[in-house]
Design a protein around this motif. Structure first.
Motif, PDB file in Angstrom:
ATOM      1  N   ARG A  65      34.892 -32.046 -30.100  1.00 25.15           N
ATOM      2  CA  ARG A  65      35.063 -32.952 -28.963  1.00 25.15           C
ATOM      3  C   ARG A  65      36.563 -33.191 -28.870  1.00 25.15           C
ATOM      4  N   LEU A  66      37.115 -33.002 -27.689  1.00 18.31           N
ATOM      5  CA  LEU A  66      38.547 -33.199 -27.488  1.00 18.31           C
ATOM      6  C   LEU A  66      38.811 -34.649 -27.096  1.00 18.31           C
ATOM      7  N   LEU A  67      39.860 -35.214 -27.676  1.00 16.85           N
ATOM      8  CA  LEU A  67      40.253 -36.593 -27.422  1.00 16.85           C
ATOM      9  C   LEU A  67      41.588 -36.585 -26.696  1.00 16.85           C
ATOM     10  N   PHE A  68      41.639 -37.273 -25.571  1.00 19.94           N
ATOM     11  CA  PHE A  68      42.845 -37.296 -24.747  1.00 19.94           C
ATOM     12  C   PHE A  68      43.340 -38.727 -24.585  1.00 19.94           C
ATOM     13  N   LEU A  69      44.622 -38.917 -24.806  1.00 22.03           N
ATOM     14  CA  LEU A  69      45.258 -40.198 -24.526  1.00 22.03           C
ATOM     15  C   LEU A  69      46.406 -39.917 -23.574  1.00 22.03           C
ATOM     16  N   PHE A  70      46.352 -40.528 -22.415  1.00 26.14           N
ATOM     17  CA  PHE A  70      47.410 -40.383 -21.415  1.00 26.14           C
ATOM     18  C   PHE A  70      48.370 -41.553 -21.577  1.00 26.14           C
ATOM     19  N   ALA A  71      49.671 -41.268 -21.522  1.00 32.68           N
ATOM     20  CA  ALA A  71      50.671 -42.296 -21.785  1.00 32.68           C
ATOM     21  C   ALA A  71      51.837 -42.196 -20.812  1.00 32.68           C
ATOM     22  N   ALA A  72      52.401 -43.346 -20.506  1.00 34.30           N
ATOM     23  CA  ALA A  72      53.574 -43.425 -19.637  1.00 34.30           C
ATOM     24  C   ALA A  72      54.818 -43.632 -20.490  1.00 34.30           C
ATOM     25  N   ALA A  73      55.893 -42.995 -20.098  1.00 32.86           N
ATOM     26  CA  ALA A  73      57.166 -43.119 -20.812  1.00 32.86           C
ATOM     27  C   ALA A  73      58.066 -44.112 -20.098  1.00 32.86           C
ATOM     28  N   ASP A  74      58.803 -44.881 -20.894  1.00 34.12           N
ATOM     29  CA  ASP A  74      59.791 -45.805 -20.368  1.00 34.12           C
ATOM     30  C   ASP A  74      61.103 -45.510 -21.076  1.00 34.12           C
ATOM     31  N   PRO A  75      61.928 -44.612 -20.480  1.00 27.13           N
ATOM     32  CA  PRO A  75      63.168 -44.226 -21.160  1.00 27.13           C
ATOM     33  C   PRO A  75      64.151 -45.395 -21.254  1.00 27.13           C
ATOM     34  N   THR A  76      64.826 -45.510 -22.407  1.00 29.53           N
ATOM     35  CA  THR A  76      65.823 -46.563 -22.583  1.00 29.53           C
ATOM     36  C   THR A  76      67.243 -46.030 -22.397  1.00 29.53           C
ATOM     37  N   ASN A  77      67.419 -44.715 -22.497  1.00 28.64           N
ATOM     38  CA  ASN A  77      68.746 -44.132 -22.279  1.00 28.64           C
ATOM     39  C   ASN A  77      68.634 -43.072 -21.189  1.00 28.64           C
ATOM     40  N   LYS A  78      68.526 -43.533 -19.972  1.00 27.66           N
ATOM     41  CA  LYS A  78      68.269 -42.653 -18.830  1.00 27.66           C
ATOM     42  C   LYS A  78      69.348 -41.600 -18.605  1.00 27.66           C
ATOM     43  N   SER A  79      70.546 -41.805 -19.107  1.00 28.92           N
ATOM     44  CA  SER A  79      71.627 -40.849 -18.860  1.00 28.92           C
ATOM     45  C   SER A  79      71.776 -39.812 -19.965  1.00 28.92           C
ATOM     46  N   ALA A  80      71.006 -39.936 -21.015  1.00 28.48           N
ATOM     47  CA  ALA A  80      71.133 -38.996 -22.139  1.00 28.48           C
ATOM     48  C   ALA A  80      70.633 -37.614 -21.758  1.00 28.48           C
ATOM     49  N   LYS A  81      71.082 -36.625 -22.521  1.00 30.49           N
ATOM     50  CA  LYS A  81      70.615 -35.262 -22.304  1.00 30.49           C
ATOM     51  C   LYS A  81      69.116 -35.198 -22.528  1.00 30.49           C
ATOM     52  N   ARG A  82      68.472 -34.270 -21.878  1.00 28.62           N
ATOM     53  CA  ARG A  82      67.016 -34.138 -21.934  1.00 28.62           C
ATOM     54  C   ARG A  82      66.483 -34.069 -23.362  1.00 28.62           C
ATOM     55  N   GLU A  83      67.126 -33.299 -24.227  1.00 31.16           N
ATOM     56  CA  GLU A  83      66.610 -33.133 -25.573  1.00 31.16           C
ATOM     57  C   GLU A  83      66.879 -34.333 -26.476  1.00 31.16           C
ATOM     58  N   ASP A  84      67.581 -35.332 -25.959  1.00 31.62           N
ATOM     59  CA  ASP A  84      67.902 -36.507 -26.764  1.00 31.62           C
ATOM     60  C   ASP A  84      67.411 -37.793 -26.091  1.00 31.62           C
ATOM     61  N   LYS A  85      66.351 -37.714 -25.338  1.00 31.71           N
ATOM     62  CA  LYS A  85      65.811 -38.897 -24.666  1.00 31.71           C
ATOM     63  C   LYS A  85      65.222 -39.863 -25.669  1.00 31.71           C
ATOM     64  N   LYS A  86      65.406 -41.143 -25.398  1.00 32.92           N
ATOM     65  CA  LYS A  86      64.807 -42.191 -26.222  1.00 32.92           C
ATOM     66  C   LYS A  86      64.120 -43.178 -25.299  1.00 32.92           C
ATOM     67  N   GLY A  87      63.107 -43.837 -25.838  1.00 35.26           N
ATOM     68  CA  GLY A  87      62.396 -44.822 -25.048  1.00 35.26           C
ATOM     69  C   GLY A  87      61.102 -45.205 -25.719  1.00 35.26           C
ATOM     70  N   THR A  88      60.232 -45.821 -24.949  1.00 34.21           N
ATOM     71  CA  THR A  88      58.937 -46.224 -25.464  1.00 34.21           C
ATOM     72  C   THR A  88      57.841 -45.505 -24.692  1.00 34.21           C
ATOM     73  N   ILE A  89      56.691 -45.443 -25.326  1.00 35.21           N
ATOM     74  CA  ILE A  89      55.533 -44.798 -24.708  1.00 35.21           C
ATOM     75  C   ILE A  89      54.392 -45.797 -24.735  1.00 35.21           C
ATOM     76  N   GLU A  90      53.731 -45.952 -23.590  1.00 31.90           N
ATOM     77  CA  GLU A  90      52.623 -46.894 -23.494  1.00 31.90           C
ATOM     78  C   GLU A  90      51.354 -46.170 -23.056  1.00 31.90           C
ATOM     79  N   PRO A  91      50.292 -46.295 -23.835  1.00 35.34           N
ATOM     80  CA  PRO A  91      49.022 -45.679 -23.439  1.00 35.34           C
ATOM     81  C   PRO A  91      48.530 -46.253 -22.110  1.00 35.34           C
TER      82      PRO A  91
END
Length: 130
Positions: free
Chosen positions: A20-46
């Motif tokens: 049985r596959l379990l899926f959790l969908f989550a929204a990202a809230d970046p805290t450093n919007k100007s950072a390079k793509r590979e160095d993004k930081k932020g929070t994730i909320e289910p």
């Protein structure tokens, strides 16, 4: 690392007991919007969770379409698999505590490396807890 959703579906069908596959969908809230793509930081909320048999998910596109029909506010999908027993797949009731655990893991950032994660475009994502 699984690089395609179809690989995950294929692997779930190759297991000795049904999955049985379990899926959790989550929204990202970046805290450093100007950072390079590979160095993004932020929070994730289910935002929502669902469990499905692999046969109920014909493709990533179908999963996205169904998810968006319920809630479009998500950026990532976390995926885990729950194994059945005696050639029987786990029920949705069996999956419930595991979905709760996924939610806790994502909210706290603990154990997130155990999940396969894709963005909306089916790109595999590696998330690190800070």
């Amino acid at each position: 690392m699984i690089s395609m959703f179809s690989d995950l579906l294929e692997m779930s069908g190759e297991q000795p007991d049904p999955q049985r596959l379990l899926f959790l969908f989550a929204a990202a809230d970046p805290t450093n919007k100007s950072a390079k793509r590979e160095d993004k930081k932020g929070t994730i909320e289910p935002t929502m969770v669902v469990d499905k048999l692999p046969s109920e998910v014909p493709s990533f596109e179908a999963l996205i379409k169904e998810a968006d029909s319920i809630n479009k506010k998500w950026d990532f999908v976390f995926i885990a698999s729950l194994s059945g027993q005696n050639k029987q797949p786990p029920s949705s009731e069996d999956a419930e505590p595991f979905l709760d655990q996924m939610t806790d893991d994502v909210m706290t950032g603990k154990n997130i490396r155990r999940y396969v994660v894709f963005d909306r475009k089916e790109n595999p994502i590696e998330l690190l807890a800070s």
